[in-house]
Design a protein around this motif. Sequence first.
Motif, mmCIF file in Angstrom:
data_model
loop_
_atom_site.group_PDB
_atom_site.id
_atom_site.type_symbol
_atom_site.label_atom_id
_atom_site.label_comp_id
_atom_site.label_asym_id
_atom_site.label_seq_id
_atom_site.Cartn_x
_atom_site.Cartn_y
_atom_site.Cartn_z
ATOM 1 N N GLN B 308 0.832 -1.202 0.000
ATOM 2 C CA GLN B 308 0.000 0.000 0.000
ATOM 3 C C GLN B 308 0.865 1.249 0.000
ATOM 4 O O GLN B 308 0.617 2.202 -0.739
ATOM 5 C CB GLN B 308 -0.917 -0.006 1.227
ATOM 6 C CG GLN B 308 -1.959 -1.095 1.192
ATOM 7 C CD GLN B 308 -2.992 -0.841 0.121
ATOM 8 O OE1 GLN B 308 -3.531 0.249 0.005
ATOM 9 N NE2 GLN B 308 -3.257 -1.836 -0.692
ATOM 10 N N ALA B 311 2.541 1.504 -3.439
ATOM 11 C CA ALA B 311 1.654 1.987 -4.499
ATOM 12 C C ALA B 311 1.472 3.500 -4.375
ATOM 13 O O ALA B 311 1.476 4.231 -5.372
ATOM 14 C CB ALA B 311 0.307 1.276 -4.422
ATOM 15 N N ALA B 312 1.341 3.979 -3.140
ATOM 16 C CA ALA B 312 1.160 5.414 -2.926
ATOM 17 C C ALA B 312 2.423 6.178 -3.314
ATOM 18 O O ALA B 312 2.352 7.251 -3.918
ATOM 19 C CB ALA B 312 0.803 5.684 -1.461
ATOM 20 N N GLN B 313 3.582 5.598 -3.005
ATOM 21 C CA GLN B 313 4.844 6.231 -3.407
ATOM 22 C C GLN B 313 4.948 6.290 -4.927
ATOM 23 O O GLN B 313 5.297 7.320 -5.496
ATOM 24 C CB GLN B 313 6.036 5.425 -2.875
ATOM 25 C CG GLN B 313 6.299 5.603 -1.405
ATOM 26 C CD GLN B 313 7.400 4.679 -0.910
ATOM 27 O OE1 GLN B 313 7.627 3.609 -1.464
ATOM 28 N NE2 GLN B 313 8.078 5.109 0.135
ATOM 29 N N ALA B 314 4.639 5.150 -5.563
ATOM 30 C CA ALA B 314 4.795 5.074 -7.007
ATOM 31 C C ALA B 314 3.907 6.095 -7.712
ATOM 32 O O ALA B 314 4.215 6.543 -8.810
ATOM 33 C CB ALA B 314 4.483 3.662 -7.494
ATOM 34 N N LEU B 315 2.792 6.460 -7.067
ATOM 35 C CA LEU B 315 1.896 7.438 -7.684
ATOM 36 C C LEU B 315 2.398 8.864 -7.496
ATOM 37 O O LEU B 315 1.813 9.809 -8.009
ATOM 38 C CB LEU B 315 0.491 7.318 -7.085
ATOM 39 C CG LEU B 315 -0.305 6.102 -7.546
ATOM 40 C CD1 LEU B 315 -1.556 5.944 -6.711
ATOM 41 C CD2 LEU B 315 -0.659 6.215 -9.012
ATOM 42 N N GLY B 316 3.452 9.023 -6.719
ATOM 43 C CA GLY B 316 4.018 10.358 -6.541
ATOM 44 C C GLY B 316 3.416 11.149 -5.399
ATOM 45 O O GLY B 316 3.624 12.355 -5.301
ATOM 46 N N LEU B 317 2.645 10.478 -4.508
ATOM 47 C CA LEU B 317 2.119 11.197 -3.348
ATOM 48 C C LEU B 317 3.275 11.529 -2.402
ATOM 49 O O LEU B 317 4.214 10.752 -2.260
ATOM 50 C CB LEU B 317 1.095 10.323 -2.610
ATOM 51 C CG LEU B 317 -0.216 10.050 -3.338
ATOM 52 C CD1 LEU B 317 -0.972 8.915 -2.659
ATOM 53 C CD2 LEU B 317 -1.090 11.295 -3.364
ATOM 54 N N THR B 318 3.170 12.665 -1.741
ATOM 55 C CA THR B 318 4.213 13.027 -0.775
ATOM 56 C C THR B 318 4.073 12.122 0.459
ATOM 57 O O THR B 318 2.998 11.580 0.706
ATOM 58 C CB THR B 318 4.055 14.489 -0.330
ATOM 59 O OG1 THR B 318 2.730 14.645 0.186
ATOM 60 C CG2 THR B 318 4.257 15.446 -1.487
ATOM 61 N N LYS B 321 1.026 12.709 2.549
ATOM 62 C CA LYS B 321 -0.232 12.305 1.898
ATOM 63 C C LYS B 321 -0.348 10.790 1.776
ATOM 64 O O LYS B 321 -1.452 10.255 1.832
ATOM 65 C CB LYS B 321 -0.341 12.966 0.521
ATOM 66 C CG LYS B 321 -0.781 14.406 0.642
ATOM 67 C CD LYS B 321 -1.043 15.044 -0.690
ATOM 68 C CE LYS B 321 -1.641 16.421 -0.469
ATOM 69 N NZ LYS B 321 -1.675 17.196 -1.710
ATOM 70 N N ARG B 324 -1.664 9.995 5.199
ATOM 71 C CA ARG B 324 -2.994 10.523 5.510
ATOM 72 C C ARG B 324 -4.086 9.917 4.631
ATOM 73 O O ARG B 324 -5.185 9.639 5.105
ATOM 74 C CB ARG B 324 -2.984 12.046 5.331
ATOM 75 C CG ARG B 324 -4.279 12.721 5.719
ATOM 76 C CD ARG B 324 -4.102 14.216 5.785
ATOM 77 N NE ARG B 324 -3.779 14.813 4.500
ATOM 78 C CZ ARG B 324 -4.696 15.183 3.596
ATOM 79 N NH1 ARG B 324 -5.966 15.003 3.840
ATOM 80 N NH2 ARG B 324 -4.326 15.731 2.459
ATOM 81 N N LEU B 325 -3.793 9.711 3.364
ATOM 82 C CA LEU B 325 -4.832 9.276 2.437
ATOM 83 C C LEU B 325 -4.892 7.763 2.265
ATOM 84 O O LEU B 325 -5.932 7.223 1.920
ATOM 85 C CB LEU B 325 -4.611 9.920 1.063
ATOM 86 C CG LEU B 325 -4.634 11.442 1.021
ATOM 87 C CD1 LEU B 325 -4.158 11.945 -0.323
ATOM 88 C CD2 LEU B 325 -6.029 11.952 1.313
ATOM 89 N N VAL B 326 -3.779 7.083 2.458
ATOM 90 C CA VAL B 326 -3.743 5.658 2.147
ATOM 91 C C VAL B 326 -3.542 4.798 3.390
ATOM 92 O O VAL B 326 -4.321 3.878 3.648
ATOM 93 C CB VAL B 326 -2.628 5.359 1.110
ATOM 94 C CG1 VAL B 326 -2.530 3.863 0.853
ATOM 95 C CG2 VAL B 326 -2.911 6.102 -0.188
ATOM 96 N N PRO B 329 -6.164 5.731 6.997
ATOM 97 C CA PRO B 329 -7.566 5.290 6.966
ATOM 98 C C PRO B 329 -7.695 3.777 7.116
ATOM 99 O O PRO B 329 -8.590 3.294 7.809
ATOM 100 C CB PRO B 329 -8.055 5.732 5.581
ATOM 101 C CG PRO B 329 -7.128 6.800 5.151
ATOM 102 C CD PRO B 329 -5.807 6.517 5.798
#
Lengths: 263, 414
Positions: B308, B311-318, B321, B324-326, B329
Motif C-alpha cells: 500500500q 503503491a502510494a509512493q509510485a503514484l508520486g504522493l508526498t 499524503k 494521511r490518504l492511504v 484510513p
Amino acid sequence: MDTQHGQDELIGKRLVPGGTGEVMIELRGVEKWFDDFQALTGVDLVVGRQETVVIAGPSGSGKSTLIRCINRLEQHDRGRIVVDGIELTDDLKDIQEIRRETGMVFQSFNLFPHLTILDNITLAPRHVRRKPKKEAEEQAMQLLERVRIPEQARKYPGQLSGGQQQRAAIARSLAMEPKVMLFDEPTSALDPEMIKEVLDTMEELAESGMTMMCVTHEMGFARHVADRVVFMSDGGIVEVDDPDTIFSNPREERTKLFLSQIL
Amino acid sequence: MAAAIDAPAAVPPVRPRDPVVWLRRNLFSSWPSAVATLVLAPAVAITLFRFVRFLVVDARWEIVRVNLALYLIGPFPRDQVGRLWIALAVLAVALGAGAGAIAATARETAEAAGRPLNAGWGERIRRAGPPVLLVVGILAFASGVEPVLLTVGALGLGAAAAAVTQRLSPRGRRAVPALTVLGIGASLAIISRFGGVPATDWGGLLITMFYTIGALLLAFPIGILFALGRRSTLPVVRWGCTAYVEFFRGSPLITLLFVGWLILPFFLPPDFPTPGLVTRALIIFVFFTSAYVAEIVRGGLQAVGRGQREAAQALGLTPWKQTRLVILPQALRAVIPGLVGQAISLFKDTTLVLIIGQSDLLAVSRSVTKQDQFLGQGYIVESLTFVAIVYWVISYWMSRESQRLEARLGVGTR
C-alpha cells in the motif's frame, strides 16, 4: 569507454535503444546491495522513448529489484539512473518528479481497499496534480473505458476479480499521465483465464506508444509485443536482443537453459 | 443465451426450523453439554428472576428519585440549571446535525457502491435501544413534567437538525463538521462562561461525560501523532514518542492523577499560571489515554501491507499524503474495536477523579447514602445498581455502535 564498447559488442544491442531512438531511461553501472548480498551487479541499459522492453530471467535474478530502483522503491547503491533527463538522486524533489512521470503496476495490484475504483484512480491526479474533482473523474471514466471496466467505477477493489483489479491498477497509473510504465510481474497473481485480459490491455498500451519495462514470465507477450528482451541472471544482464533472436537463437548458455525450462 | 438453458432453477435445501431439533443440536448435543444445560439453565433463570424482582419489586428507588439531580450534576448550583438545559439543546442540535450529515454521506456512498444500506425497522429499534433506555430510565425518576418536556424538546431539536442536514446537498453538508465542533464548544461556554459555573463545581454524570468526551476528542488525534512518531525514520522523534508512550502506559492512572493534582504545581515556575484542577485532571486523562491509543494505532499501521505504501509512493504522493490518504484510513479501520475498548475504559476510569475531590457519578452514588433519611439502611445497593446500569447502558451503546461501524466499513471483508 573502450571496454564499454567491447561489452556492447559482446551482448548484442544492449546499449542501442529501440522505439524512436530518443533516450527515455538510462541505467549505468547500477548496483544494489541488500546487506552483504549483491542484488544488482552493475546493470547498464538504455530504454528508448516508446519502446517496450521485457525483462526475463529466473527468480532471484534481480529483475524486480531493477525496475523498483527506477522509481526509488529501492535505493540503488552505485551507478546512475536517469529518467527522461532527470537523474535519480537523494534529492526528494527529483524522486517525486520521477515518480510522477513513472507509473508502476504491481504483482499484487495494491489497489487501496478503502476507496472505490474511481477514488483509487482520481486520488493521485487530485492530490499530486491538483486536478479538480470533476475533471479527474471524467478522465478516470475514460481510462476505465479504455481498460473496459467502466461499470466497476463505484465498486470497491474487494468486489472485483483479479483481472479487473489489475486493469483498474493500470488505469490508476495511467491517470497520472506517465511517460514510462513499469510492470512488476503483473499477471503472476492471476488465474489463467484472467491473464489474457491484462496482457491485452498491456499490448494496447504498448501500441499506443507508451514506454514500458515489463518484468514477466509471459513469453508469448514478450515475443509479440516487446521491442527487446533483456535476460537477467544473478543480478546482471546476460543478454539483450530482439525477441525473435533471443527466442530462436540465444547466444548465451544461461539464456538457452532458462528458455528450455520455461518454454 | 438464457432461453437455451431450460433446466429448472436450482433450489437451496430447505432447513426446517424445528424447536426440538434446535434444542438437541444446541443444548443437548452430548452428555456433558446436557449436564451443563441442566445445571446452568436453572442457575441463570433464578439469577435473572431475582434481579428483575429486585429491580421492579424490592428496590427502594426513592433514594434515586430524591437525589436524581445529584446523580446527574452533583454540586452544580441549582440556580444555574437553566444554563444546562440551554447547553443540552445546543449540544443536541450540534450532534444531531453531525449525525445527519454522516448518515447522508454513508447512504450515498453505499448507494453509489451498489449496495444500499436498507436499515430495516428491527435494526433501527435495536440501534435506538440503549440511548432510549438511558433517557427513559433516568426520566422515570424525575419529579414533575418539566424535565421530561425539556428533555424531549432538546432531543426533538436534535432530531430536527438531523433531518435538515440529511436533506442537504453534499456541498451544503461541508459546513456541518465545523458547526458541530462550534456547537460543542458553545454548549461548554454556555455552562461555564459568562458568569457561569466553573468545571470544579460540576459533578455527577455531567463531569463524567465531560472528562470522557473531552479526553477522547483530544487523546485520539494526539495518540495517532505518537503512533506515527514511533514509526518515524528520525531517531530522535522515534525515541521521544517511545519514551512518552512507555512512560504513560507504565504508570498507574491514579498515580498520574496525584502527580497532576499535588506535584505538578511545585514544578511549574511560580509566575506560571497553574491550570485549574479540572484542566489538570483532563490533561492527565489525555496523556494516559493517548499513550494507549498510540499503541493501538501502531498495531493498525503495522497491519497495513507494505504494498500500500509502495503503491502510494509510485503514484508520486508526498510522504505525508501517503500516510494521511492511504495508510492511516486503513490502519484506523482495522483497530476500531481496540479504540472503542479504550474509549469505554476511559469512560469507566474517570471515576478516579473522586480522589481529587470531585463528585462524579460514582462518588455521588456513595455520598447520597450518607444523607440522614437513607443512612445505615443499606441503600447503597439501590444506589450502586442505578449507577451500574447507567454505566453499562452507555458502555454497551458504544460497543454496539462500534460493531455497526466495523460492519459498515467492511473490516475483514475486503
